[in-house]
Design a protein around this motif. Sequence first.
Motif, PDB file in Angstrom:
ATOM      1  N   LEU A 219       1.127  -1.279   0.012  1.00  0.00           N
ATOM      2  CA  LEU A 219       0.086  -0.120   0.001  1.00  0.00           C
ATOM      3  C   LEU A 219       0.869   1.259   0.089  1.00  0.00           C
ATOM      4  O   LEU A 219       0.461   2.437  -0.636  1.00  0.00           O
ATOM      5  N   VAL A 220       1.877   1.246   0.703  1.00  0.00           N
ATOM      6  CA  VAL A 220       3.032   2.254   0.604  1.00  0.00           C
ATOM      7  C   VAL A 220       3.476   2.442  -0.810  1.00  0.00           C
ATOM      8  O   VAL A 220       3.705   3.492  -1.355  1.00  0.00           O
ATOM      9  N   VAL A 221       3.841   1.380  -1.644  1.00  0.00           N
ATOM     10  CA  VAL A 221       4.053   1.453  -2.907  1.00  0.00           C
ATOM     11  C   VAL A 221       3.010   2.249  -3.773  1.00  0.00           C
ATOM     12  O   VAL A 221       3.390   2.721  -4.626  1.00  0.00           O
ATOM     13  N   ALA A 222       1.965   1.615  -3.421  1.00  0.00           N
ATOM     14  CA  ALA A 222       0.739   2.388  -4.346  1.00  0.00           C
ATOM     15  C   ALA A 222       0.671   3.672  -3.863  1.00  0.00           C
ATOM     16  O   ALA A 222       0.453   4.769  -4.786  1.00  0.00           O
ATOM     17  N   THR A 223       0.679   4.211  -2.706  1.00  0.00           N
ATOM     18  CA  THR A 223       0.648   5.574  -2.222  1.00  0.00           C
ATOM     19  C   THR A 223       1.755   6.402  -2.869  1.00  0.00           C
ATOM     20  O   THR A 223       1.473   7.470  -3.493  1.00  0.00           O
ATOM     21  N   THR A 224       3.124   5.854  -2.773  1.00  0.00           N
ATOM     22  CA  THR A 224       4.147   6.780  -3.329  1.00  0.00           C
ATOM     23  C   THR A 224       4.073   6.556  -4.938  1.00  0.00           C
ATOM     24  O   THR A 224       4.347   7.540  -5.816  1.00  0.00           O
ATOM     25  N   GLY A 225       3.496   5.398  -5.556  1.00  0.00           N
ATOM     26  CA  GLY A 225       3.614   5.478  -6.942  1.00  0.00           C
ATOM     27  C   GLY A 225       2.528   6.361  -7.530  1.00  0.00           C
ATOM     28  O   GLY A 225       2.488   7.060  -8.597  1.00  0.00           O
ATOM     29  N   LEU A 226       1.466   6.670  -6.743  1.00  0.00           N
ATOM     30  CA  LEU A 226       0.402   7.662  -7.151  1.00  0.00           C
ATOM     31  C   LEU A 226       1.005   8.889  -7.160  1.00  0.00           C
ATOM     32  O   LEU A 226       0.623   9.758  -7.998  1.00  0.00           O
ATOM     33  N   PHE A 227       1.670   9.235  -6.170  1.00  0.00           N
ATOM     34  CA  PHE A 227       2.203  10.513  -6.221  1.00  0.00           C
ATOM     35  C   PHE A 227       3.314  10.680  -7.155  1.00  0.00           C
ATOM     36  O   PHE A 227       3.486  11.610  -7.876  1.00  0.00           O
ATOM     37  N   GLY A 228       3.858   9.686  -7.697  1.00  0.00           N
ATOM     38  CA  GLY A 228       4.647   9.460  -8.895  1.00  0.00           C
ATOM     39  C   GLY A 228       4.185   9.937  -9.853  1.00  0.00           C
ATOM     40  O   GLY A 228       4.504  10.989 -10.805  1.00  0.00           O
ATOM     41  N   LEU A 229       2.915   9.318 -10.155  1.00  0.00           N
ATOM     42  CA  LEU A 229       2.151   9.767 -11.474  1.00  0.00           C
ATOM     43  C   LEU A 229       1.737  11.257 -11.534  1.00  0.00           C
ATOM     44  O   LEU A 229       1.868  11.946 -12.482  1.00  0.00           O
ATOM     45  N   ILE A 230       1.196  11.766 -10.154  1.00  0.00           N
ATOM     46  CA  ILE A 230       0.840  13.201 -10.204  1.00  0.00           C
ATOM     47  C   ILE A 230       2.041  13.876 -10.423  1.00  0.00           C
ATOM     48  O   ILE A 230       2.036  15.224 -11.056  1.00  0.00           O
TER      49      ILE A 230
END
Length: 297
Positions: free
Chosen positions: A208-219
Amino acid sequence: MLPPLFAAYVAPARVYPQLWRLALGMALIAGVYFLWIAVLGGLLWLATGGGAGLNLRLQTIGQGADPWSLLLLLSTFLGMALGAWAAAQLLHRRGWRSLFGRPAVVLRDFVLGVAVMLVVGGGVSLLFLPFVPALEVATPLPVWLAFLPLALLGIALQTGAEELVFRGYLQQQLAARFATPLGWMVLPSLLFGLAHFAPAEMGENAWLVVATTGLFGLIAADLTARTGALGLAWGLHFTNNCLAILVVSAMGGLDGLALFQLPEGAAHALVLRPLLLADMALMGVVWAACRLWLRRR
């Protein structure tokens, strides 16, 4: 077709766009990063005399468990920034400015990112406050204020280095070869998320941390493409990390200078999971606010 501002930002990367150069560049960045960590480790060995004291100190630094340990941990990102500069200079014949974008735009958008995260992100965070357990003071205010200037510089270095690598060097070089966002937007964001995979610290919330940071990366990748510079993504990244490291620590690490923290025993899966999901929702609102501002600018 790339957005016009992003196309201009990517132009310097088109001179030497070969993928083998990019792969070698990423290896060089990793090499310089770990070499700098080794240098810092050597200096620490001289300061402590080695032995068990050094091992204990290294463990404390890795967790950022006290003010000086946190600052030392943040200083390791100088190696990442130097590695990005070395890769761009040696393998692609371009310098710092091409990675950041135009200085005036970087500064303007950095301030915008800080303002949006504080105003919009702070406002949305207040909505979640009733669902957060009562916070405890983690660092005495005089100590916090004494270390604050160095901590802000350290977080600026840490977030700036990550932006240089993932939204600067990597995103630029991929965009020089691939027109599709799957290549220059999704891939760097996926790697950015995986770089934060820490099952030993995060347990069942690691992905879930990976998903959260990955979402920030997309943004961050999208906003870099819309502005043609790193300033906006860097401002959001900087403010987000300041809030997470210097204001409220909820992850159970990097808390050496947190002003507040969750009560002992509260930072478990059942509490951390909704906080991470709320953070993802918060970043979505912040991204929408940034896009709306850019559209009207």
